[in-house]
Design an enzyme around this catalytic site. Structure first.
Site, short mmCIF file in Angstrom:
data_model
loop_
_atom_site.label_atom_id
_atom_site.label_comp_id
_atom_site.label_asym_id
_atom_site.label_seq_id
_atom_site.Cartn_x
_atom_site.Cartn_y
_atom_site.Cartn_z
N TYR A 77 0.84 -1.20 0.00
CA TYR A 77 0.00 0.00 0.00
C TYR A 77 0.87 1.24 0.00
CZ TYR A 77 -3.80 3.19 0.92
OH TYR A 77 -4.70 4.20 0.80
N PHE A 129 -7.96 21.54 -24.25
CA PHE A 129 -8.25 20.11 -24.32
C PHE A 129 -9.46 19.88 -23.42
CE2 PHE A 129 -8.23 15.65 -23.25
CZ PHE A 129 -8.39 15.16 -24.53
N THR A 130 -10.30 18.96 -23.81
CA THR A 130 -11.61 18.76 -23.16
C THR A 130 -11.54 18.62 -21.64
OG1 THR A 130 -11.40 16.42 -23.67
CG2 THR A 130 -12.64 17.75 -25.24
N ASP A 220 1.28 20.34 -20.48
CA ASP A 220 0.55 19.09 -20.65
C ASP A 220 1.48 18.22 -21.48
OD1 ASP A 220 -0.89 16.91 -21.50
OD2 ASP A 220 -2.79 17.99 -21.69
N LYS A 263 -0.59 7.67 -23.47
CA LYS A 263 -0.20 8.01 -24.85
C LYS A 263 1.29 7.73 -25.05
CE LYS A 263 -4.20 10.43 -24.27
NZ LYS A 263 -4.99 10.40 -23.03
N ARG A 387 -14.07 15.40 -33.49
CA ARG A 387 -13.36 16.45 -32.75
C ARG A 387 -13.79 17.78 -33.35
NH1 ARG A 387 -10.46 14.39 -28.09
NH2 ARG A 387 -12.58 14.88 -27.56
N PHE A 454 -19.33 14.71 -25.66
CA PHE A 454 -18.97 13.84 -26.79
C PHE A 454 -18.86 12.37 -26.41
CE2 PHE A 454 -14.56 13.29 -25.52
CZ PHE A 454 -14.37 14.37 -24.67
N1 F0G Z 1 -4.27 15.92 -22.15
C1 F0G Z 1 -4.29 15.54 -23.43
C2 F0G Z 1 -3.55 16.34 -24.44
C3 F0G Z 1 -5.02 14.40 -23.82
O1 F0G Z 1 -5.03 14.02 -25.09
C4 F0G Z 1 -5.72 13.67 -22.83
C5 F0G Z 1 -6.53 12.51 -23.20
C6 F0G Z 1 -5.67 14.10 -21.51
C7 F0G Z 1 -4.92 15.24 -21.20
C8 F0G Z 1 -6.41 13.42 -20.40
O2 F0G Z 1 -5.78 12.24 -20.08
O3 F0G Z 1 -7.47 10.48 -20.67
O4 F0G Z 1 -5.49 9.99 -19.23
O5 F0G Z 1 -7.34 11.36 -18.36
N2 F0G Z 1 -6.85 12.24 -24.37
C9 F0G Z 1 -7.62 11.10 -24.83
C10 F0G Z 1 -7.88 11.23 -26.30
C11 F0G Z 1 -8.85 10.83 -24.06
O6 F0G Z 1 -8.56 10.34 -26.86
O7 F0G Z 1 -7.43 12.19 -26.93
P1 F0G Z 1 -6.58 10.95 -19.56
#
Ligand code: F0G
Length: 468
Positions: A77, A129-130, A220, A263, A387, A454
């Site tokens: 843990y 970014f979303t 990021d 990624k 997108r 989305f």
């Molecule tokens: N920042 C970027 C540039 C991303 O592309 C993503 C995720 C995140 C942050 C968030 O990371 O998913 O590990 O919580 N991108 C995915 C995509 C979901 O399909 O582009 P996460």
């Protein structure tokens, strides 16, 4: 005879040890499936997908060494060995002093946003970014786009469409005052712009500006290694520097980073927040126990952290990036040669189709990119994603659709998963859809969730497809 686009002078720097069988479906089945999924490719079961280009997130293939690392999982843990192994790898390759592991990227975004953003603050960024923007908003901030104008133009061949427009940033600073800007959110290889890098020259300029105004730079770094590869390829003075060295130089100009390890780092789950400031790090560790788990595991198993550390060592290998980015470029060049409108230059993690140009007859409020992604699935069982208008969501203050300039379909390529033949099949399918594009109509949204719509929104056709 193969033309110049078919020829490639490199091959993947690996061979395949284990495979997963694919399943195919008929067009009649896919017609049914897309309706059941509300025309949202996120709602299709993976067993009904032939080639899955939904995302490059968590979908990459791990190496034998990563799998071996999984067996070294220390599932204590507290104080897992794998935490220290990951910390050492992050220190070596990114250079940040302190590490807070998180279950994935958005976990790190949540902690960072809560730590630094106060109600009424502004957070500039090189395109949104979303998940990142949502966490900034939920912490009380307002996101302000300060990316160069070229990023909003799918046809611009600017080599660094991820660059920050310092004049735009300066305008914001003059307008609201630097004390209401806790940091600039700087994304490497800007996802929503089509996987577009920033240049080191731009980052240096940004660093000088931010130092003067006492604004932190939070990277990021989700695709920072891919960005480093583009710098090596495109920026004068970097051809002879290694990707490793460029990555360090990049991170040294920033104050910390949020990373989705799903990624660049070749793992199926994981992420982290990395910082240089000790006091901030202590507070981040403390928030981690509320949202993620104890500060030495952050929502991950020990084995996941070990796979991440090894993935990082593989991700900085130039042979890996050459093959990864080369494969995406191969697909993009095929589509470009066939006259399909795509975002230029071709990005690192996928090929982005300009759905507005592909379907000029579909109104922007009838979600052309959503409709195109659905049509590509029905044609070939290839799963892409929207997108554009749907991803951009609504302005929290006005409640209106944000209507971004870019209305794109992303063909995202997982790392080390598909072959060149798969890319050929995808390209051929898109070309067939393009030939019949007049038959694709718009969609209306029938269900709209409150956050990140989305992922879960549902749609239906405005009108039944016209007969051939
Ligand atoms: N920042 C970027 C540039 C991303 O592309 C993503 C995720 C995140 C942050 C968030 O990371 O998913 O590990 O919580 N991108 C995915 C995509 C979901 O399909 O582009 P996460």
């Amino acid at each position: 005879m193969s033309g110049p686009l078919e020829k490639r002078s490199w091959a993947e720097p690996f061979k395949i040890k284990s495979v997963e069988l694919l399943r195919t479906t008929t067009r009649a089945e896919r017609d049914e499936i897309i309706g059941q999924a509300g025309y949202n490719t996120f709602l299709i079961r993976s067993r009904d997908v032939y080639i899955d280009l939904l995302t490059d997130s968590g979908t990459s293939a791990m190496s034998d060494r990563q799998w071996a690392g999984m067996m070294l999982g220390d599932e204590a843990y507290a104080g897992s060995e794998n935490y220290y192994s990951l910390e050492a790898a992050v220190r070596e390759h990114y250079g940040y002093r302190y590490l807070v592991p998180t279950h994935q990227g958005r976990g790190a975004e949540n902690i960072l946003s809560q730590l630094l953003i106060k109600q009424g603050d502004f957070v500039p960024g090189n395109m949104y970014f979303t998940t990142t923007r949502l966490h900034q908003e939920r912490a009380g901030g307002t996101f302000v786009d300060v990316i160069v104008e070229e990023a909003h133009d799918p046809t611009s061949e600017h080599p660094f469409k991820g660059d920050v427009d310092i004049a735009k940033l300066d305008r914001l600073v003059r307008e609201v005052g630097a004390d209401r800007i806790p940091y600039i959110s700087l994304e490497a290889n800007v996802n929503m712009a089509g996987g577009q890098p920033f240049s080191m020259a731009n980052l240096k300029e940004l660093h000088a500006y931010c130092k003067l105004h006492r604004i932190a730079i939070m990277l990021d770094g989700t695709r920072a290694i891919e960005n480093a590869y583009f710098i090596k390829e495109r920026e004068r003075g970097y051809q002879d520097k290694s990707v490793k060295r460029i990555l360090r130089e990049m991170c040294d100009l920033t104050d910390g980073a949020t990373v989705s390890a799903k990624k660049d780092l070749l793992v199926n789950i994981g992420g982290f927040l990395a910082l240089n400031d000790e006091e901030l790090f202590r507070r981040a560790q403390n928030l981690s126990v509320i949202y993620e788990g104890l500060h030495t595991y952050g929502g991950l198993a020990g084995r996941d952290m070990e796979a991440m550390a090894q993935g990082l060592r593989e991700a900085v290998m130039e042979s890996h990036q050459a093959a990864r980015i080369g494969q995406v470029r191969y697909l993009g060049e095929k589509l470009d040669a066939a006259g399909i409108p795509i975002v230029k230059p071709i990005g690192s993690h996928g090929v982005f189709i300009d759905a507005a140009a592909f379907l000029p007859h579909v109104d922007r409020d009838q979600y052309p990119a959503q409709a195109l992604a659905a049509a590509i699935y029905v044609e070939a069982g290839v799963r892409a994603m929207e997108r554009g208008n749907v991803s951009a969501g609504r302005d929290p203050n006005t409640g209106k659709n944000r209507r971004p300039n870019l209305e794109l379909v992303r063909l995202t390529v997982p790392r080390r998963v598909y072959t060149q033949a798969h890319m050929d099949v995808v390209a051929e399918a898109i070309v067939r859809v393009y030939a019949e594009r007049d038959r694709i109509g718009g969609l209306r949204m029938t269900y709209e969730p409150e956050y990140l719509r989305f992922f879960q929104a549902r749609f239906e056709p405005m009108e039944k497809r016209r007969p051939a």
